[in-house]
Each structure stands twice: as structure tokens, then as C-alpha cells.
Scaffold this active site. Structure first.
Site, mmCIF file in Angstrom:
data_model
loop_
_atom_site.group_PDB
_atom_site.id
_atom_site.type_symbol
_atom_site.label_atom_id
_atom_site.label_comp_id
_atom_site.label_asym_id
_atom_site.label_seq_id
_atom_site.Cartn_x
_atom_site.Cartn_y
_atom_site.Cartn_z
ATOM 1 N N CYS A 268 0.817 -1.229 0.000
ATOM 2 C CA CYS A 268 0.000 0.000 0.000
ATOM 3 C C CYS A 268 0.841 1.265 0.000
ATOM 4 O O CYS A 268 0.299 2.362 -0.115
ATOM 5 C CB CYS A 268 -0.915 0.010 1.215
ATOM 6 S SG CYS A 268 -1.622 -1.590 1.556
ATOM 7 N N PHE B 260 1.225 -2.884 4.580
ATOM 8 C CA PHE B 260 1.433 -4.216 5.136
ATOM 9 C C PHE B 260 2.919 -4.531 5.023
ATOM 10 O O PHE B 260 3.576 -4.165 4.042
ATOM 11 C CB PHE B 260 0.653 -5.260 4.331
ATOM 12 C CG PHE B 260 -0.743 -5.498 4.844
ATOM 13 C CD1 PHE B 260 -1.262 -4.795 5.903
ATOM 14 C CD2 PHE B 260 -1.535 -6.467 4.250
ATOM 15 C CE1 PHE B 260 -2.541 -5.033 6.373
ATOM 16 C CE2 PHE B 260 -2.824 -6.712 4.698
ATOM 17 C CZ PHE B 260 -3.322 -5.998 5.765
ATOM 18 N N GLU C 42 -2.943 5.361 13.183
ATOM 19 C CA GLU C 42 -2.546 6.541 12.405
ATOM 20 C C GLU C 42 -2.834 7.832 13.182
ATOM 21 O O GLU C 42 -1.999 8.743 13.211
ATOM 22 C CB GLU C 42 -3.262 6.558 11.053
ATOM 23 C CG GLU C 42 -2.808 7.725 10.177
ATOM 24 C CD GLU C 42 -3.249 7.607 8.729
ATOM 25 O OE1 GLU C 42 -4.148 6.794 8.425
ATOM 26 O OE2 GLU C 42 -2.682 8.350 7.891
ATOM 27 N N HIS D 299 -9.347 1.602 -1.852
ATOM 28 C CA HIS D 299 -7.921 1.416 -1.579
ATOM 29 C C HIS D 299 -7.261 0.858 -2.834
ATOM 30 O O HIS D 299 -7.393 -0.321 -3.144
ATOM 31 C CB HIS D 299 -7.720 0.477 -0.394
ATOM 32 C CG HIS D 299 -6.305 0.481 0.123
ATOM 33 N ND1 HIS D 299 -5.250 1.004 -0.616
ATOM 34 C CD2 HIS D 299 -5.767 0.062 1.295
ATOM 35 C CE1 HIS D 299 -4.131 0.888 0.077
ATOM 36 N NE2 HIS D 299 -4.415 0.327 1.241
ATOM 37 N N LYS E 148 -9.723 7.554 0.408
ATOM 38 C CA LYS E 148 -10.037 6.154 0.100
ATOM 39 C C LYS E 148 -11.529 5.892 0.240
ATOM 40 O O LYS E 148 -12.057 4.960 -0.356
ATOM 41 C CB LYS E 148 -9.267 5.209 1.018
ATOM 42 C CG LYS E 148 -7.782 5.099 0.673
ATOM 43 C CD LYS E 148 -7.085 4.028 1.495
ATOM 44 C CE LYS E 148 -5.619 3.882 1.101
ATOM 45 N NZ LYS E 148 -4.754 4.964 1.622
ATOM 46 N N HIS F 111 -3.531 7.810 5.437
ATOM 47 C CA HIS F 111 -3.604 6.473 4.855
ATOM 48 C C HIS F 111 -5.053 5.979 4.995
ATOM 49 O O HIS F 111 -5.627 5.485 4.042
ATOM 50 C CB HIS F 111 -2.606 5.545 5.548
ATOM 51 C CG HIS F 111 -2.465 4.224 4.878
ATOM 52 N ND1 HIS F 111 -2.185 4.113 3.535
ATOM 53 C CD2 HIS F 111 -2.593 2.964 5.343
ATOM 54 C CE1 HIS F 111 -2.146 2.825 3.211
ATOM 55 N NE2 HIS F 111 -2.399 2.112 4.285
#
Lengths: 91, 405
Positions: free
Chosen positions: B162, B390, B305, B331, B326, B294
Site C-alpha cells: 500500500c 502491510f 494513524e 484502496h 479512500k 492512509h
């Protein structure tokens, strides 16, 4: 049938023991994922193994396990949830 | 020190093909997420995603091109064409030698892989098309952009899940700043809405039940999307010398690794990346007034976050406006950071912060100033765009509004 003797509990316990790298005998109905040192990734693998073993579909969202319909707060609760899903599948 | 500016951008997304359609969708708070229509969904537990339905490869490429371009490469090339056109760059043979291409993608040519696995494993075919390898390789988008525009300097692909796009843009920025190139086509692309990829995400059990609701207490997970965005970066003096319109300046880039867990995010790793971006940009926390988060809408990301922003920025976090686009474009994994950089540049240039749509309930663990449901007007001079992948790989960009100097 007592909780610890039935086959559903035995299989759920076997799956969880394998993931926790413990002897199944060390796991009781009251054992919790935290107590067994299982993190969220391990729980997702357990749910997958349960689905494969019992041929059921488990409603479990790793984002918020408490909001899932599948109670995995203890090993006994997970076995009970599997019994319910098996009963729903047969009905 | 050499400075780096953005002089072009191009987008393919579920909000439409082209930068203006994307930005208009963001301004309106429109959702690009809907029922999956491009593949059969029988057997999938999630049947909605952010498909770029208006993107039809045949409208942009010949049959012989398509035999070499997976959908991810097609999207990257269309975004690159728009970015190059906006920049107005016409590179001399000499300048092409100093032109870089750095493109992020997490999974490369997934349609090619999925279709051909189906043929050989599912249908028992013994022969596949000769161009499967050049079509599915992860560097195909970078290579095809480099080929199309004759960009002969450093070129590579970046794959950090990501965070791929932010790592790509950040590396292109550092490359130009340090003198390794004078311009770059950079960004990212992802087109993984295939049966196989959706099945894999399903297995992880982090997909949303209904909608993508970042930072909302009743969020239930992420929604997959596809798309591409490409930015043209140039060294400031050469951009000025040719009279280019400057869209924004890239001031800093920070990257860190959590070095802890393969999927669980870490507050420490994210906060260190934010601080590193600020240090690289030589900005104080007070200078940052906006963050394109994010914001995946998973419990783990959103809470971590928000805590990381507080840890890195201190009291200045109170004055931040935070959004996750997003919620609208889904995403887009390896393309996410590039799409979000374009949204961040809109906030800087136009003073319009795109909203976080589908927001219903405040979460006490995400108690920053979230721009909920409707776009907000605000004069922003510097902003961050976060990506946390990830694998624990974090990449944060710091951008500044261009004010003529």
C-alpha cells in the site's frame, strides 16, 4: 454430552492448540485467545481452519472481532458458535 | 540544495478517467465504490469495490498494444499521457538521458496472471500467449512509460504494497534533489480487482461489510479499488526556465520500517516516518495543517494513524485537517499514494480539502479534525500524505503550495 467430551469441542481445541503450539490437554473451554498468546493473524488462521474442517462459513471480521457474529472470546464459546453454524447448515 | 516541483499530473480512477473527473468527484464527495460489474462475483463474499468502469483499454490502445499491456499498464500509460501533456515537457535527446521513471505497483499484471492461471489450471490449456511474462511483470508499467516517452535515465518499479506509490514518488524526489536526474515520471498503478486477488483479501477478513468509512466508529474495514496516477517532477530551475506551470513543491520524504509485525501497524514506525518527512522538509509540526491520511478504515490502521499523528506532531495535531479519500476512490493499493498526492495537491492549489465520506459516528480513538462528508475550503500552505503498508513499511510525503517562489 459434557462440553469437553464432544467432538466439535475436540476438533476446535485441536485447531486452536495447533495454532498456539500447545498440547490440546492444556486448553480448557475457558481458555481465551489472549491467554493462549494468539494474535489477530492467528485468529484469522483458526477461523479458516474451522471453516475447512467443518465445511461451514464463519462470519468473522478481523477489523472488529467483538462485532462479529462469531464469538471466539473463549475456546468453549468458539465451539458453541461452531455447533450453532452446523445446526443452521443442516436446517 | 536543488528543489523539486510537480508540473503535471494524470489520473485513472473509479471517479472517472482523467484528473479533472477525479478531482470533481473528490470535491463533490462522490463515491466511486459500487457493485462489482467487471467480473463475475459468484463465490465472492464481497461484491463491491471501486472499479474504474469508465476505463476501457480498447478506447486508448490498439490490439497489438493490448497484447503487451495488462490493465494496470494501460492505466499507468493513460495517466502518464495526461501528466506529460499537462507538464508541456518536450524533452531533447540530451534531456531524455537525465529523465527518470519510478512507478509503484504492489502486484503488477494481476489480470494477466488470473486469466492465464485459469487457462492452465482451470481449463487444462497447454499453451499460453507468448507475451504473458512482459505483460504481468511488476516493472511493466515503469518500462512502458519509459519506452513511450523515451525516458532514458534511471527507471525502476517499487513494490511496497500500500505504500508503493509514496515510496516511488519519494525516491524520484530524492533522485532529482540529489542530482541523479532532472525530471521524473513517477506515481503508481494497481488493477487487482480479479477473482483471485479479491479471494485473497477475503481470506484476511478485513474487508468492509457495507461501505468504506475511515475514522468513523462504525467502520468495518477496507474496500478494494483500482486506479493509477502519475506525477511529473522537475528540478525547479529547469521547470522555471521553460516557463512551466508549477502545481506544487515536494519538500520532504520520510520512510521507516516498523520491523515488528507483517500486518499489524505500529504507532512508532508511522510516527517516525512522519517526523522523518518533516525533518527532510525542514518544516516544524506547526507548518503542517493538512494530512491526506492512509485511512484504510480498518480499526488497526485508523487508530494507530491518529495516535501516530499526535505523537509526531504534538499539540500541532489539533490544528490539522485530516481526510481519507479512500472513502471515495477505494484502496488502490500500489496506486493509492499517487492518487492521494493528486488530492493533496488539489488541497494546496485550490484550497479544497476532499472529504472523508460515509462518516457516521465519531470514534474517541480517532479524535482529530476529520473532514467529514463534505469538502472543506481552507488555505493550506503545507501538507502531508501518509502511506503505511502491510509489512510495516511507512512512507510519508511533505508537499507545499507553490506561491511563485
Amino acid at each position: 454430552m459434557t462440553e469437553t467430551a464432544d467432538s466439535v469441542f475436540a476438533e476446535v481445541r485441536r485447531i486452536i492448540a495447533q495454532q498456539a503450539m500447545m498440547d490440546p490437554g492444556q486448553i480448557t473451554p475457558d481458555s481465551t485467545p489472549d491467554g493462549l498468546g494468539l494474535d489477530s493473524l492467528a485468529l484469522v488462521e483458526i477461523v479458516f481452519a474451522i471453516e475447512e474442517s467443518f465445511d461451514i462459513s464463519v462470519p468473522y471480521n478481523a477489523n472488529d472481532p467483538n462485532a462479529s457474529d462469531f464469538d471466539i472470546s473463549t475456546v468453549g464459546a468458539a465451539a458453541q458458535a461452531v455447533r450453532r453454524l452446523l445446526a443452521e447448515k443442516e436446517s | 540544495m536543488r528543489r523539486v516541483v510537480v508540473t503535471g499530473s494524470g489520473v485513472v480512477s473509479s471517479l472517472g478517467v482523467g484528473r479533472e473527473r477525479f478531482l470533481q468527484g473528490l470535491r463533490e464527495g462522490r463515491s466511486g465504490i459500487g457493485p462489482i460489474q467487471m467480473i463475475p462475483t459468484e463465490g465472492l463474499s464481497t461484491n463491491f469495490a471501486a472499479e474504474a468502469r469508465d476505463f476501457i483499454g480498447e478506447e486508448h490502445f490498439s490490439r497489438s498494444d493490448i497484447s503487451l499491456f495488462d490493465r494496470v499498464t494501460q492505466m499507468a500509460l493513460v495517466a502518464a499521457a495526461e501528466a506529460m501533456a499537462q507538464s508541456g515537457l518536450e524533452l531533447s535527446d540530451e534531456r531524455k538521458l537525465r529523465a527518470a521513471t519510478v512507478i509503484g505497483t504492489s502486484m503488477g499484471g494481476q489480470h494477466t496472471q488470473d486469466d492465464n492461471y485459469r487457462l492452465v489450471y482451470g481449463e487444462g490449456k497447454t499453451r499460453v500467449h507468448p507475451f504473458i511474462v512482459p505483460r504481468l511483470m511488476a516493472n511493466a508499467p515503469a518500462s512502458q512509460i519509459s519506452i513511450k516517452y523515451g525516458l532514458k535515465g534511471p527507471a525502476w518499479s517499487v513494490s511496497t504494497a500500500c505504500a508503493s506509490s509514496n515510496h516511488a514518488i519519494g525516491q524520484a524526489f530524492h533522485l532529482i534533489r540529489s542530482g541523479g536526474a532532472d525530471m521524473a515520471a513517477t506515481g503508481g498503478a494497481e488493477s487487482g480487482l480479479t477473482y483471485g486477488v479479491l479471494k485473497a483479501w477475503e481470506g484476511l477478513r478485513v474487508m468492509a461489510r457495507d461501505a468504506c468509512r475511515p475514522f468513523s466508529r462504525n467502520r468495518s474495514g477496507m474496500v478494494q479499488g483500482e486506479g493509477a496516477a502519475v506525477l511529473i517532477l522537475e528540478e525547479l530551475e529547469s521547470a522555471k526556465a521553460r516557463g512551466a506551470e508549477i502545481l506544487a513543491e515536494i519538500l520532504g520524504f520520510g520512510m521507516t520500517s516498523d520491523a515488528s509485525d507483517i500486518v499489524q501497524p505500529s504507532l512508532d514506525g508511522a510516527a517516525r516516518a512522519i517526523r522523518a518527512a518533516l525533518e527532510d522538509a525542514r518544516l516544524s509540526p506547526e507548518a503542517i495543517r493538512h494530512v491526506n491520511a492512509h485511512g484504510t478504515a480498518t480499526q488497526a490502521n485508523d487508530r494507530t494513524e491518529c495516535a501516530a499523528l499526535r505523537a509526531a506532531l504534538g499539540p500541532a495535531a489539533e490544528a490539522l485537517s485530516v481526510t481519507s479519500t479512500k472513502s471515495m476512490h477505494g484502496h488502490c493499493i500500489g496506486g493509492a499514494g499517487a492518487l492521494e498526492a493528486v488530492a493533496t495537491i488539489m488541497a494546496l492549489r485550490e484550497g479544497i480539502i476532499a472529504p472523508t465520506i460515509n462518516y457516521e459516528e465519531p470514534d474517541p480513538e480517532c479524535d482529530l479534525d476529520i473532514v467529514t462528508n463534505c469538502a472543506r475550503e481552507a488555505k493550506i500552505s503545507a501538507a502531508l500524505s501518509n502511506s503505511f503498508a502491510f509489512g510495516g513499511l511507512n512512507a510519508v510525503l511533505a508537499l507545499r503550495r507553490w506561491e511563485g517562489s
